[in-house]
Every structure is written in structure tokens, then in C-alpha cells.
Design a protein around this motif. Structure first.
Motif, short mmCIF file in Angstrom:
data_model
loop_
_atom_site.label_atom_id
_atom_site.label_comp_id
_atom_site.label_asym_id
_atom_site.label_seq_id
_atom_site.Cartn_x
_atom_site.Cartn_y
_atom_site.Cartn_z
N PHE A 29 0.86 -1.19 0.00
CA PHE A 29 0.00 0.00 0.00
C PHE A 29 0.89 1.23 0.00
O PHE A 29 1.77 1.38 0.85
N PRO A 50 0.01 -2.27 -9.84
CA PRO A 50 -1.06 -3.02 -10.49
C PRO A 50 -0.59 -4.38 -11.03
O PRO A 50 -1.38 -5.30 -11.16
N GLU A 51 0.70 -4.53 -11.26
CA GLU A 51 1.24 -5.81 -11.73
C GLU A 51 1.30 -6.85 -10.61
O GLU A 51 1.29 -8.04 -10.86
N ILE A 55 -1.74 -1.64 -3.77
CA ILE A 55 -2.68 -0.53 -3.94
C ILE A 55 -1.93 0.79 -3.85
O ILE A 55 -1.31 1.11 -2.83
N ALA A 72 -4.09 1.68 6.40
CA ALA A 72 -3.73 0.49 5.62
C ALA A 72 -2.95 -0.50 6.47
O ALA A 72 -3.14 -1.71 6.40
N ALA A 75 -5.07 -2.45 8.70
CA ALA A 75 -5.81 -3.49 7.98
C ALA A 75 -4.88 -4.65 7.61
O ALA A 75 -5.30 -5.62 7.02
N GLY A 76 -3.59 -4.52 7.94
CA GLY A 76 -2.67 -5.64 7.77
C GLY A 76 -1.65 -5.49 6.66
O GLY A 76 -0.85 -6.39 6.44
N ALA A 77 -1.65 -4.36 5.96
CA ALA A 77 -0.70 -4.20 4.85
C ALA A 77 0.59 -3.55 5.34
O ALA A 77 0.56 -2.76 6.28
N ALA A 224 -7.73 -4.85 11.83
CA ALA A 224 -9.16 -4.57 11.70
C ALA A 224 -9.82 -5.77 11.02
O ALA A 224 -9.26 -6.36 10.10
N LEU B 97 -9.42 -0.03 1.47
CA LEU B 97 -8.78 -0.51 0.25
C LEU B 97 -7.98 -1.79 0.49
O LEU B 97 -7.88 -2.64 -0.39
N VAL B 98 -7.43 -1.91 1.70
CA VAL B 98 -6.66 -3.12 2.00
C VAL B 98 -7.60 -4.28 2.33
O VAL B 98 -7.33 -5.42 1.96
N LYS B 99 -8.70 -3.99 3.03
CA LYS B 99 -9.67 -5.05 3.38
C LYS B 99 -11.05 -4.67 2.86
O LYS B 99 -11.91 -4.19 3.60
N TYR B 273 -14.36 3.14 -6.24
CA TYR B 273 -12.92 3.28 -6.47
C TYR B 273 -12.24 1.93 -6.49
O TYR B 273 -11.40 1.65 -7.34
N TYR B 274 -12.63 1.06 -5.54
CA TYR B 274 -12.02 -0.27 -5.49
C TYR B 274 -12.34 -1.04 -6.77
O TYR B 274 -11.48 -1.73 -7.33
N LEU B 277 -10.12 0.14 -9.40
CA LEU B 277 -8.76 -0.38 -9.19
C LEU B 277 -8.62 -1.80 -9.73
O LEU B 277 -7.64 -2.15 -10.37
N GLU B 281 -6.27 -3.30 -12.69
CA GLU B 281 -5.39 -4.45 -12.54
C GLU B 281 -5.59 -5.46 -13.68
O GLU B 281 -4.63 -6.00 -14.22
N VAL B 284 -3.99 -4.19 -16.86
CA VAL B 284 -2.54 -4.33 -16.82
C VAL B 284 -2.15 -5.80 -17.06
O VAL B 284 -1.20 -6.10 -17.78
#
Lengths: 383, 292
Positions: A29, A50-51, A55, A72, A75-77, A224, B97-99, B273-274, B277, B281, B284
Motif C-alpha cells: 500500500f 497493479p502488476e 494498492i 492500511a 488493515a494488515g498491509a 481490523a 482498500l486493504v480489506k 474506487y475499489y 482499481l 489491474e 494491466v
């Protein structure tokens, strides 16, 4: 999925090396805002993420970027941002929140000349003190300073490992010259990169206290959405994470936030010593200035001057034991830096009058050359 | 009750239970809010809506900023993040965004969301981040003692407008609408049932959803504005409000002496937004495969 670790030999700008170091460390992130001379990090990540399922968000400002990387991380990233001095000033608000909530994350500062808008495209090392105490309140932080693209890559990984281990925001204090100079970067095979992940709770939710530390003073971190009903706040809080604005709780919490770094100095602090065995003069430097220092020390040694070099890889916490140790042998410390005396003051404090300390300042904009440092060594050696 | 319901709390006798006890950190009561405050009823409507929609409590995230309303995240038995002033929305964006499976809510005050956090609000609307944002608008800075807010009606008194306010307030539903929110509504904290229905509707949607909840602050707003009694503001809301679903948000500015327009104003379909995204992806990935 694209490759995450680009094992092999590369010719990279420091900023690209930082981005790739972050990816190799598992960062997924990135929240950031464009700023010279750090933008290439965001640009590279925006292309790579994106590859590999990361995020990338370009936020409306640095305030949002810093807040988002904390979220982020909860949330674990593994998360990061990259900026320069003016952006770091804005990030200080939520950097403090990161310290208080104990959030692992990495903040890259590609230093440029200040104060204020200063020299947007030119190098400096003026944010050393800002990195330490730029946010309000008494806290300790970890900051590392790379001198080359290779070190930028390696130290970015170490920043993530330290952040995860100690549950703190860690600052990579690079500079424009490091970010914008290209050099050889060797990326090791993925299985040779040592990665550390934050401690997770081992007790069921009903027994979990989000701010109850283990013996190492670091509390395990739930994410979270895992059923732990985390309660966290920037207010002074007790072990449950509940606000408790009493002097007693403040004392206990703030001492621990500082001590979890102070009591692990030995593990965190990293320096490189060269020619120190018989040195009567020592040049203390960090980041890009370490490179001309290396050459200057070599030149002076050829003249028979007993000079050595102490390169600080960890800026914060300060390598106080190292300086104190050498102050018994070294008669004079030279501190060249691209500001008007910041690490110089730390060195002077630790030398405590046992030896002399000389500052070689440059306000930024251009490098201090090996010849200039050599001349300084020559001058003081005649004393 | 499973651990999710009690989380190790001392079990209460039936007569001690609040109807919403399973959502509360009862050991933290009493809360800090004053008599007549609208934050409690707003949270009540929110947790009832979560129950109605059937959202797993472990998947609920409550992010708040600073101010009276900011304290709410510490009173409910969900993942609660009490962040910095104005930054709840970007903090919540990072979590969501992460979860993406989590139900991420920002509930905060008008000072937090529209003054210091105004920039984050409009940009999150524009990006259409998957968040439910509920703003308890009490027209004033409550916790700091009653200073002018970006929502204080013209002419009103506060501790920093001792001669009356000369600044026009934000029309927040219009701001959200114009910035791209997919759901925009306004209720008051005394319209608990309608508010609950509106929140439930918003919870079933994706994208950036905004609900303004007009909320009485008898102590720091009412006291200086001839609404001194604990229920004066509630009476003002009750007597002046007109429900007009689908109203043009340009016409819902709050002005003293004029009707307060309530309702569900905007509901539009737009990829979040997600979602964008993930689409990116895919694009790409396809391009990389085509190269091979």
C-alpha cells in the motif's frame, strides 16, 4: 502476477531502488502526493503495483497520505509514503498518531534544501532534527540514511523490518543526490531477503489487550476485521486502548513508547567504522556526505594522518555509545553535513568536552567535495 | 452469547442491559456527551441499521476524528479508530482498500469533516471510495466550547462570533452531490426511524455514501442562540422540517426561519474506487499477457 523481487544486477536511480526495496520488503500500500525530488518513487510504484496486486493511491495532500498509510497498516498491509521536506512537515501530524497508536509504516524523505520551499531540486540534509522531533510530544523514532542506490534499496528493506518489529513509523532519510543518482544495485534472490512481520496476538479476543506489551515492551497487533474489537486512539490510553487522560497513564505509556526504542539501541543502531583503530581524528558523516568522506580519509591517510571515519547508517536513535567509546581515543571529531549543524550537536554532546568537535557545514545545493574535507582534515591535523 | 457478543465483559443482569448492549462497550459508560446531544440517537440509528442489514459485527469498522463525535468510536464494541482532527476519511480509505470486505464507516462532526477535513471529504466523494460517512452537524464546535463552525447559520452567535456570524455556511448535501457521492441524505437525530432506514439503505450500497444528521447541541450552540432549553433545538427541527426525497441539493441550504429540508436526496449508480482499481489491474494483466 508480475515479479515482486527483481533479482539480478540493475542500474537504478536511488528513488527507483527505494521503490523496488519497498516492493521486495512486501509493501503493498502506497499513499502519496507529488513532490520534487521524491516523485519518481510514487511514479515507479504506480506502474509496478497493479502488476503485483498492490494498492497505489495519489492522495489530495500529505496529510491524507500519512493518515491512509496508518489505516492500511491497521488493515494488515505493509505501507509507505514518500515525500520531501515540505511534505514531511505536513505528515508530522499523523506521524505522531502513528507513534501513539504504534503503527508500523515507512516514510521516505528525499531531502531538499530548506527552510520552506527552499531548493526544490537540490540536495540537503536539513531535516535531521525534524525527523527526530518534528511532531509534538516526547517520543523516539527510528531513521536510517542511505548514501547510494544500493544502500537505498537495502535500507528501505531494513526500514520495513524495523517498523514491523518495533511497531513504529520509520523514516528513510535520503537526499536529492541519493534519489537522483544512478548506480549499480544488486537485488538478491527472494529467499535471501530476510523479512520481519509484526507480532500477532496469541490469545482469544476476550483476553486481548491491544496495548499490553510483552517483555520486549512491544504489544502484539491485531488487524481490523479479525474480531478483536480493537480500540485505539491518539489520546493517552490504557492497555485496553481506552482513553485515560491521567498523569499516571501518560507516564507509563510515554515511557514505554520511548523505552521500546531506547532499550533496543544495540539492535537498531548501525554504523560503519573505517581506519578507526589508531585514529586521532574521526570524521563523522551520514548519507551522501559519507562518500566524499571516504575518499578524503584515504587521501589524508596517504599523507600519514591518523584519521578514521564513522559513518552513521542509523541517524535515530543516535549512535551515542559509538561516539562515547571513540571519544576516549580520538582527539578531534569533524562533522561535515549539508546543514548548519544538526548531527554535529549530537556528536558534541556525546564527546562531552573530552575531545574537540568541528563542524563543516554547507547549507545544501551542492556536495561537499573530497578535497574540501581533506583540506579540513589537513588543517586540524596541524593543531 | 458467543464471545463476539460479550468479549469477556462481565455479564449484565437483564434489567441492566441497554437494548443495544451487544454493540456497546458498557464498561466505558457513562459517556461524555451532554443531555440533549444528538450523537447518541445517531449512533443508535446506525447500530440498529447494522442489525437490520445483518452485518457481522466483526466486519464493522468505525473511524472517527476529533471532537465530541470523535469519541464515539471508543464506546462501541467494534474495531474503533479515534484518529486525528479531520483525517478520519483518508485513514478509513486506507483500511477499506486493504480489506474491501469490511464495512467501513466514518462518523464524525461537522468541524472535523467540513472544516479541517473538508478537502478529504470532497476528494473521497470524487474518488467514490467505498465508505459510509455520517456527519453529526450541530452547527458549532462543541468540545472546544462553542466556536464558529463552517456550518453555523448566518447571524448566529458563538464564542468567536460574539456579534453574530457573517460567514455563509456550507450546504453539505450539495457539496457531496457536486463532488460525486453516490448517496446523499439529510436527517436529524430526532427522526431516528427515518434516519435508521436511510442508513440501512446506504449500507446496502457501494461507493461513497453521505448522510448529514442535524444534531442538537443545547450546551454550546443552543445556549447562545435563544434555544437554551434542552429540547429547544429538537423542537426547532421538529417544527421546521419538511421531508422532500429527491430534492435538488442546491435548494437545501439551512437558513434560520426557513424550512429545513430533509430526505434522501441523491442515489446514483457508479463503480466504486475499489472496483475501478480491480478493473485497472485486469487491464494491466491483459496487456502483460498480450506481450508474452
Amino acid at each position: 502476477m508480475g515479479k515482486t523481487v527483481l533479482t539480478g544486477k540493475h542500474f537504478w536511480y536511488g528513488n527507483i531502488a527505494i521503490a523496488e526495496g519497498a516492493i521486495a520488503a512486501g509493501c503493498r500500500f502506497f499513499g502519496g502526493y507529488p513532490i520534487t525530488p521524491a516523485s519518481e518513487i510514487a511514479e515507479h510504484i504506480s506502474k509496478r503495483f497493479p502488476e503485483i496486486g498492490g494498492i497505489f493511491v495519489q492522495f489530495e495532500d500529505e496529510l491524507a497520505s500519512m493518515a491512509a498509510i496508518l489505516g492500511a497498516s491497521w488493515a494488515g498491509a505493509k505501507s509507505m509514503t514518500a515525500t520531501s521536506g515540505p511534505g514531511l512537515s505536513l505528515m508530522m501530524e499523523n506521524l505522531g498518531l502513528g507513534v501513539m497508536m504504534e503503527v508500523p509504516t515507512v516514510v521516505v524523505n528525499i531531502q531538499r534544501g530548506g527552510p520552506s520551499t527552499g531548493l526544490p531540486t537540490l540536495t540537503a540534509q536539513g531535516d535531521v532534527m525534524q525527523a527526530k522531533w518534528g511532531s509534538h510530544g516526547p517520543y523516539e523514532i527510528i531513521a536510517l540514511s542511505p548514501d547510494s542506490p544500493q544502500e537505498a534499496f537495502d535500507l528501505t528493506i531494513r526500514c520495513f523490518n524495523l517498523a514491523e518489529k518495533y511497531r513504529v513509523p520509520v523514516i528513510l532519510l535520503a537526499s536529492e543526490t541519493v534519489g537522483h543518482s544512478a548506480g549499480k544495485v544488486i537485488v538478491p534472490p527472494e529467499n535471501e531477503i530476510e523479512l520481519i512481520d509484526r507480532k500477532k496476538p496469541t490469545v482469544p479476543p476476550e483476553e486481548y489487550l491491544p496495548y499490553k506489551p510483552d517483555e520486549d515492551l512491544i504489544p502484539p497487533m491485531a488487524y481490523a476485521g479479525e474480531g478483536y474489537a480493537i480500540c485505539t486512539t491518539g489520546l493517552t490510553h490504557n492497555e485496553k486502548g481506552y482513553p485515560d487522560v491521567s498523569a499516571e497513564t501518560q507516564e507509563k505509556l510515554v515511557r514505554r513508547l520511548n523505552d521500546k526504542i531506547r532499550k533496543h539501541m544495540e539492535e537498531i543502531v548501525d554504523v560503519e567504522e573505517e581506519n578507526m583503530e589508531d585514529a586521532k581524528i574521526a570524521v563523522v558523516s551520514y548519507g551522501q556526505v559519507s562518500r566524499p568522506v571516504k575518499r578524503a580519509v584515504k587521501m589524508a591517510r596517504e599523507d600519514g594522518i591518523k584519521v578514521g571515519s564513522i559513518k552513521l547508517i542509523t541517524i535515530w536513535p543516535f549512535a551515542e555509545n559509538v561516539i562515547r567509546k571513540w571519544a576516549k581515543q580520538v582527539e578531534l571529531f569533524i562533522v561535515p553535513e549539508l546543514n548548519y549543524g544538526q548531527i554535529y550537536l549530537e556528536v558534541k554532546r556525546e564527546v562531552a568536552g573530552n575531545s574537540e568537535t568541528v563542524l563543516v557545514p554547507r547549507m545544501g545545493g551542492k556536495l561537499i567535495t573530497p578535497q574540501e574535507i581533506y583540506r579540513e582534515i589537513k588543517k586540524v591535523s596541524k593543531k | 452469547m458467543s464471545h463476539k457478543m460479550t468479549r469477556g465483559k462481565k455479564p449484565l443482569l437483564p434489567q441492566e442491559l441497554h437494548p443495544m448492549d451487544q454493540w456497546l462497550r458498557s464498561e466505558r459508560m457513562p459517556h461524555i456527551w451532554c443531555a440533549g446531544c444528538g450523537i447518541g440517537p445517531t449512533l443508535y440509528a446506525w447500530v440498529r441499521a447494522l442489525d437490520t442489514v445483518g452485518i457481522d459485527k466483526d466486519k464493522v469498522v468505525y473511524v472517527s476524528g476529533i471532537g465530541c463525535c470523535g469519541r464515539g468510536s471508543g464506546y462501541l464494541d467494534v474495531d474503533g479508530f479515534h484518529t486525528t482532527h479531520g483525517r478520519a476519511i483518508p485513514f478509513a480509505t486506507g483500511i477499506k482498500l486493504v480489506k474491501p470486505d469490511l464495512c467501513v464507516n466514518v462518523i464524525s462532526g461537522d468541524g472535523d469533516i467540513f472544516s479541517i477535513g473538508g478537502n478529504h471529504f470532497i476528494h473521497a466523494c470524487r474518488r467514490n471510495v467505498d465508505l459510509l460517512v455520517i456527519c453529526t452537524n450541530n452547527f458549532i464546535y462543541g468540545m472546544t466550547g462553542g466556536q464558529l463552525a463552517a456550518t453555523t447559520p448566518i447571524g448566529d452567535y458563538s464564542t468567536t462570533t460574539p456579534y453574530g456570524n457573517i460567514e455563509p455556511p456550507f450546504n453539505t448535501p450539495y457539496l457531496a452531490d457536486a463532488s460525486g457521492a453516490v448517496y446523499v441524505a439529510r436527517w436529524t437525530s430526532i427522526h431516528v426511524r427515518l434516519l435508521e432506514k436511510s442508513i440501512a439503505e446506504a449500507l446496502r450500497m457501494k461507493g461513497f455514501r453521505y448522510i448529514e444528521v442535524l444534531s442538537p447541541c443545547p450546551v454550546n450552540y443552543g445556549r447562545r442562540n435563544r434555544l437554551r432549553e434542552v429540547d429547544d433545538i429538537a423542537k426547532w427541527f421538529w417544527q421546521s422540517s419538511v421531508i422532500r426525497h429527491g430534492a435538488d441539493t442546491r435548494e437545501v441550504q439551512i437558513e434560520k426561519g426557513k424550512p429545513i429540508i430533509l430526505g434522501n436526496f441523491v442515489k446514483r449508480e457508479k463503480l466504486s474506487y475499489y472496483g475501478e482499481l480491480k478493473k485497472l489491474e485486469e487491464k494491466v494483466k491483459r496487456a502483460a499477457e498480450a506481450k508474452k
